[in-house]
Design an enzyme around this catalytic site. Structure first.
Site: not given
Length: 406
Positions: A97, A294, A298
Site C-alpha cells: 500500500d 497499515d 488493507d
C-alpha cells in the site's frame, strides 16, 4: 508450521517401525545370541526403545520457531503465526500500500486552490473530515487547526470507502473526495477539471471540496516518502522479488512515486475491496504473495495474501489480519523478516537432519549390528545418555538463532 507436518508424518510411522525393530532384536538375540541369550535380548531390545525416543524429532521445529520468533521481536518483527515465518522465504511478489507504508503516513495540506474564500473551504472540509479515520482526513483537520480555524459540527456524515465523505456543515451540503465521487453526486467539475493534474505531477493527492452542490476548491495533499523505503525496495529487487504498489490515489501521483522508488508495477485508483481481488489474481498466476499495509481498508488483502505484513504504526484491524507486524512501521522490517525466515527455516532443516541421522545411526547400533564385527553393544544407560544428547544438540542448534544478523 507446515514443516512440522513432516516431523509429525515421520513420527506416525517411526514409532511402529521402532517397536518392530525392537521385537526383531529381541527375537534374533533370543535365538542366535550368545549366552545368556534372553538377557542380551532384553537389554538390546530396551536399548533400541530408549535410543529411538523421538524427542529430538519433536523438538526440531518448535524450538527453532520459538527462538526465531524471539529474535524477530528483538528486531521489531512480531510473528503472530509460524506459517507466515515459513512461507516468507518463498515469497516472490510483495504488494505494498502507498499511504503509511511507502510514505510517512503523515500527509500535509501543501496547496489550496479555492473558488471561494480559502478559509471557508478548509473549515468546511475539516469539519466534515474530522469524523473520518483516513490519514488524508487527518491532514485536512490538522491544516485547519494550524490556521486557527474553528472546526464546526457536521451532520449526516457518510464515508464512502475509496471515494470520500459527504455530510452537512451549518446546514450546507458538503462533499470532500475524488472527482468520481463528485460526478456520482452530479456536481459539475468542468471549471476545475484541469487543475488536479498539475498537483499530481508534483506528487500531491488532489481532493475536491464541494459546498452547496458546487465545487468550492481543491486541496493538494503531499505525504513524504519514508527515507528507508528506497533501500528496502532495492533489497527486495536484489532478492528477485517483484514489488507491486496498490493505492486508491490517482494514477499520475502513484506513477510518480513508483518511478522515484523503482517499483515494478502500479495499480492506482483501486477501491478497498479490489485490493483483495488483486491478491487473488496474482495467486492464480502462481505467485507467492506478501501484502504490506497499515489501514482498515488493507485488512481483507492482508488476510488473503499468503503472508500479511502490517505496519505497527497502523490500525489494530490491519495488525489482527496480518501474520507479521513491523513494530516501527518501516519497510526495512520486511528485509529483516525475510532474513529471519530464511535463517529459521535453514535451522529447522538442520535440526531435522540431526534428528534423522541420530536415529538412523543409533537404532542399528543399539540393536547390536556392530557386535559380530567389534563386539560392541550399547547398554540402556548409554542409550539414554545418547538420546538426551540428541535433544541437547537440537536445542543448542536452535539457540544459535539468537545471534543471527538481521
Amino acid at each position: 508450521a507446515p514443516i512440522q507436518g513432516v516431523a509429525d508424518t515421520v513420527s506416525r510411522y517411526f514409532v511402529p517401525v521402532v517397536i518392530l525393530i525392537a521385537l526383531i532384536t529381541l527375537v534374533v538375540w533370543a535365538l542366535a545370541g550368545p549366552e545368556p541369550r534372553m538377557a542380551y535380548a532384553l537389554v538390546n531390545a530396551v536399548a533400541v526403545l530408549i535410543i529411538a525416543c523421538p524427542c529430538a524429532l519433536g523438538l526440531a521445529t518448535p524450538m527453532s520457531v520459538m527462538v526465531g520468533t524471539g529474535r524477530g521481536a528483538m528486531a521489531g518483527v512480531l510473528i503472530r503465526n509460524a506459517e507466515a515465518l515459513e512461507i516468507l522465504e518463498k515469497v516472490d511478489t510483495v504488494v505494498v500500500d502507498k499511504t503509511g507504508t511507502l510514505t510517512e503516513g503523515k500527509p500535509q495540506v501543501v496547496a489550496v486552490l479555492a473558488e471561494r474564500n480559502e478559509s471557508d473551504v478548509i473549515r468546511y472540509a475539516a469539519s466534515l473530515e474530522r469524523a473520518s479515520e483516513h490519514p488524508l482526513a487527518a491532514a485536512v483537520v490538522r491544516s485547519a487547526k494550524e490556521r486557527g480555524l474553528e472546526i464546526l459540527k457536521a451532520g449526516e456524515f457518510r464515508s464512502l470507502a475509496g471515494k470520500g465523505v459527504t455530510g452537512t456543515v451549518e446546514g450546507h451540503p458538503v462533499v470532500v473526495g475524488s472527482a468520481g465521487l463528485l460526478r456520482e453526486m452530479q456536481i459539475d467539475i468542468s471549471a476545475v477539471a484541469d487543475r488536479p493534474e498539475a498537483l499530481r505531477r508534483d506528487g500531491q493527492t488532489a481532493i475536491f471540496v464541494a459546498i452547496d452542490g458546487r465545487v468550492a476548491g481543491l486541496l493538494g495533499i503531499a505525504d513524504p516518502i519514508k527515507p528507508s523505503t528506497a533501500d528496502a525496495i532495492q533489497f527486495l529487487h536484489h532478492e528477485g522479488i517483484r514489488v507491486v504498489m496498490v493505492t486508491g490515489d490517482n494514477r499520475t501521483t502513484a506513477e510518480l512515486v513508483a518511478r522515484r522508488l523503482g517499483i515494478d508495477e502500479v495499480k492506482a485508483e483501486v477501491l478497498p475491496d479490489q485490493k483483495a481481488e488483486l491478491i487473488k489474481r496474482l495467486q492464480r498466476e502462481g505467485r507467492i504473495v506478501a501484502m504490506a499495509g497499515d489501514g482498515i481498508n488493507d485488512a481483507p488483502a492482508l488476510a488473503q495474501a499468503q503472508v500479511g505484513i502490517a505496519m505497527g504504526t497502523g490500525t489494530d484491524v490491519a495488525m489482527e489480519s496480518a501474520g507479521i507486524t513491523l513494530v516501527q512501521g518501516d519497510l526495512r522490517g520486511i528485509v529483516r523478516a525475510r532474513k529471519l525466515s530464511r535463517a529459521t527455516m535453514r535451522n529447522i532443516r538442520q535440526n531435522l537432519f540431526l534428528a534423522f541421522v541420530y536415529n538412523t545411526v543409533g537404532v542399528p547400533v543399539a540393536a547390536g549390528v556392530l557386535y559380530p564385527f567389534f563386539g560392541l553393544l550399547l547398554s540402556p544407560m548409554i542409550a539414554s545418555a545418547a538420546m538426551t544428547f540428541s535433544s541437547v544438540s537440537v536445542i543448542s542448534n536452535a539457540l544459535r538463532l539468537r545471534n543471527v544478523e538481521l
